[in-house]
Write a protein that holds these residues in place. Structure first.
Motif, PDB file in Angstrom:
ATOM      1  N   GLU A  55       0.834  -1.210   0.000  1.00 29.48           N
ATOM      2  CA  GLU A  55       0.000   0.000   0.000  1.00 29.48           C
ATOM      3  C   GLU A  55       0.866   1.256   0.000  1.00 29.48           C
ATOM      4  O   GLU A  55       0.613   2.207  -0.745  1.00 29.48           O
ATOM      5  N   ALA A  56       1.904   1.216   0.855  1.00 32.06           N
ATOM      6  CA  ALA A  56       2.764   2.397   0.968  1.00 32.06           C
ATOM      7  C   ALA A  56       3.476   2.673  -0.348  1.00 32.06           C
ATOM      8  O   ALA A  56       3.589   3.831  -0.771  1.00 32.06           O
ATOM      9  N   ILE A  57       3.935   1.599  -1.009  1.00 28.08           N
ATOM     10  CA  ILE A  57       4.613   1.803  -2.298  1.00 28.08           C
ATOM     11  C   ILE A  57       3.627   2.326  -3.332  1.00 28.08           C
ATOM     12  O   ILE A  57       3.953   3.188  -4.161  1.00 28.08           O
ATOM     13  N   ARG A  77       1.115   4.241  -2.746  1.00 31.15           N
ATOM     14  CA  ARG A  77       0.864   5.654  -2.465  1.00 31.15           C
ATOM     15  C   ARG A  77       2.070   6.512  -2.845  1.00 31.15           C
ATOM     16  O   ARG A  77       1.919   7.600  -3.384  1.00 31.15           O
ATOM     17  N   GLN A  78       3.256   6.023  -2.483  1.00 28.63           N
ATOM     18  CA  GLN A  78       4.470   6.811  -2.764  1.00 28.63           C
ATOM     19  C   GLN A  78       5.490   5.932  -3.472  1.00 28.63           C
ATOM     20  O   GLN A  78       6.380   5.364  -2.827  1.00 28.63           O
ATOM     21  N   PRO A  79       5.384   5.809  -4.774  1.00 27.72           N
ATOM     22  CA  PRO A  79       6.292   4.900  -5.494  1.00 27.72           C
ATOM     23  C   PRO A  79       7.756   5.295  -5.377  1.00 27.72           C
ATOM     24  O   PRO A  79       8.633   4.450  -5.523  1.00 27.72           O
ATOM     25  N   GLU A  80       8.039   6.570  -5.099  1.00 29.12           N
ATOM     26  CA  GLU A  80       9.439   6.996  -5.066  1.00 29.12           C
ATOM     27  C   GLU A  80      10.151   6.478  -3.820  1.00 29.12           C
ATOM     28  O   GLU A  80      11.385   6.466  -3.785  1.00 29.12           O
ATOM     29  N   SER A  81       9.409   6.043  -2.808  1.00 26.68           N
ATOM     30  CA  SER A  81      10.057   5.583  -1.576  1.00 26.68           C
ATOM     31  C   SER A  81      10.182   4.061  -1.542  1.00 26.68           C
ATOM     32  O   SER A  81      10.239   3.461  -0.483  1.00 26.68           O
ATOM     33  N   LYS A  82      10.236   3.466  -2.750  1.00 29.45           N
ATOM     34  CA  LYS A  82      10.213   2.005  -2.817  1.00 29.45           C
ATOM     35  C   LYS A  82      11.402   1.353  -2.107  1.00 29.45           C
ATOM     36  O   LYS A  82      11.244   0.390  -1.369  1.00 29.45           O
ATOM     37  N   ASP A  98      13.390   2.435   0.386  1.00 24.90           N
ATOM     38  CA  ASP A  98      13.320   2.517   1.846  1.00 24.90           C
ATOM     39  C   ASP A  98      12.283   1.566   2.400  1.00 24.90           C
ATOM     40  O   ASP A  98      12.526   0.837   3.348  1.00 24.90           O
ATOM     41  N   VAL A  99      11.080   1.587   1.769  1.00 30.83           N
ATOM     42  CA  VAL A  99       9.987   0.752   2.272  1.00 30.83           C
ATOM     43  C   VAL A  99      10.370  -0.716   2.190  1.00 30.83           C
ATOM     44  O   VAL A  99      10.143  -1.487   3.123  1.00 30.83           O
TER      45      VAL A  99
END
Lengths: 294, 95
Positions: B40-42, B44-49, B51-52
């Motif tokens: 879900e987090a990826i 929402r914010q694909p650029e933080s892949k 780190d997540v």
């Protein structure tokens, strides 16, 4: 670049031999001492010999020999990568070495802070030792990381580091850190302090061991299955377990390569987190600044 | 009589190992939750892949610990305990 001196090339060959020869020696020792069987057996590390000692016999087993092999090989790799360092017109291996060092420094400084930047050699040593130890199963050798004694030793080393950095603000502060947030929770804090090295050792050991046990069980099951399905073939052909060729190798990509490297990464990551998390940085820097002012 | 006793020991060890691995349910659910949230987090914010993903692997490994404790106990029960218990029994009977 063509006109490398003869001495340079000879040293290179020596370093490469230092990487490869220990592994070959390990394989030779393994084939010499391993009892004959069909290759499907789940045993612990094989004990080579015992040295009599006053309290308990010192057991020299496969895992100790194999971890020494890994250490010598990694040492050879380091010497090879850092051989012939230059400031300009650098070689490929220097690129690789610099890349590794830069990545580790970045990882350590982003996870532990600038104060702990001197930890990066330790962290990369931990990563290399753990990762290459787990990868040793690809050559058919016993992985030292699937022995609890080896991983337990690393976990105790990390525990000593954690305690050392907790002691940085004096023993009183160390005792006080157990009574947080209330003094009533002190037994809980002591248990969780002891649980840190135990869980680190068990996590690494359990993951690697479970991977190798599952691989062996699958190989055994495939052997039986091919006997059942292909047993009607005439003569020797019926006895060869054809299904055992290739299929276990696919599974070992996950169980040996991915799982081993992930555990190495996690061990290093947890080391960084526990060491920097236990260190009372605010108080330490406050005291340090006060000392400098006085 | 001795055969029965040894049989009970072996059967008890196998049953115990099987029961210990019930603990595998917990980490399964926990890791599933963690990965779902990471997806879900990826999303929402694909650029933080990056780190997540690294945080998720870390969390998964920690959530796995309880399952691994059970696994260690099961492996001990299957490969170590039967020999030890049977030897203890034979020593107690003086054989």
């Amino acid at each position: 670049m063509k006109n490398k001196s003869r001495r340079f090339v000879l040293t290179d060959i020596l370093y490469i031999a230092m990487m490869i020869v220990p592994v070959i020696i390990g394989i030779v020792i393994k084939t010499m001492t391993r009892p004959v069987g069909d290759g499907v057996s789940i045993t612990g590390a094989q004990v080579y010999f015992k040295i009599p000692m006053p309290i308990q016999d010192l057991i020299i087993s496969e895992s100790q020999i194999n971890s020494l092999i890994v250490m010598i090989s990694v040492f050879g790799l380091c010497l090879y990568l850092t051989h012939g360092l230059k400031t300009r017109n650098i070689s490929k291996r220097q690129h690789l070495a610099e890349w590794i060092i830069e990545k580790t420094d970045n990882m350590v400084s982003s996870n532990m802070g600038e104060f702990f930047i001197s930890f990066s050699p330790f962290i990369i040593a931990m990563l290399a030792l753990s990762g290459f130890s787990s990868l040793l199963t690809l050559l058919g050798l016993y992985a030292p990381t699937s022995d609890l004694n080896i991983v337990g030793g690393w976990a105790i080393l990390v525990f000593i580091l954690i305690t050392y950095y907790k002691f940085k603000c004096g023993p009183l502060q160390y005792m006080k850190s157990f009574a947080e947030p209330v003094a009533l929770l002190a037994p809980m804090n002591i248990i969780s302090e002891i649980a840190t090295p135990v869980s680190m050792a068990f996590r690494h050991y359990g993951n690697v061991l479970s991977g190798s046990v599952i691989s062996v069980l699958i190989a055994y099951a495939l052997g039986n299955l091919s006997n059942l399905l292909l047993g009607f073939l005439p003569g020797v052909l019926g006895d060869i377990p054809f299904l055992r060729i290739g299929i276990p190798a696919v599974l070992s990509i996950y169980f040996d390569v991915f799982s081993g490297l992930l555990q190495a990464y996690i061990f290093a990551m947890l080391t960084m987190m526990y060491v920097s998390g236990g260190f009372p940085s605010d108080l330490y820097f406050k005291r340090k600044n006060r000392k400098i002012k006085n | 009589m001795l055969e029965l006793a040894i049989g009970i020991i072996l059967g008890g060890c196998a049953l115990g190992a099987g029961c210990a691995m019930i603990a595998g349910i917990g980490p399964g659910i926990g890791e599933g939750n963690a990965v779902a949230k990471a997806c879900e987090a990826i999303g929402r914010q694909p650029e933080s892949k990056g780190d997540v993903t690294s945080t998720m692997l870390m969390g998964c490994a920690i959530a796995e610990t309880t399952g691994l404790y059970a696994l260690v106990i099961a492996i001990l029960l299957i490969f170590v305990a039967p020999n030890m218990l049977v030897n203890t029994l034979l020593n107690a009977l003086g054989k």
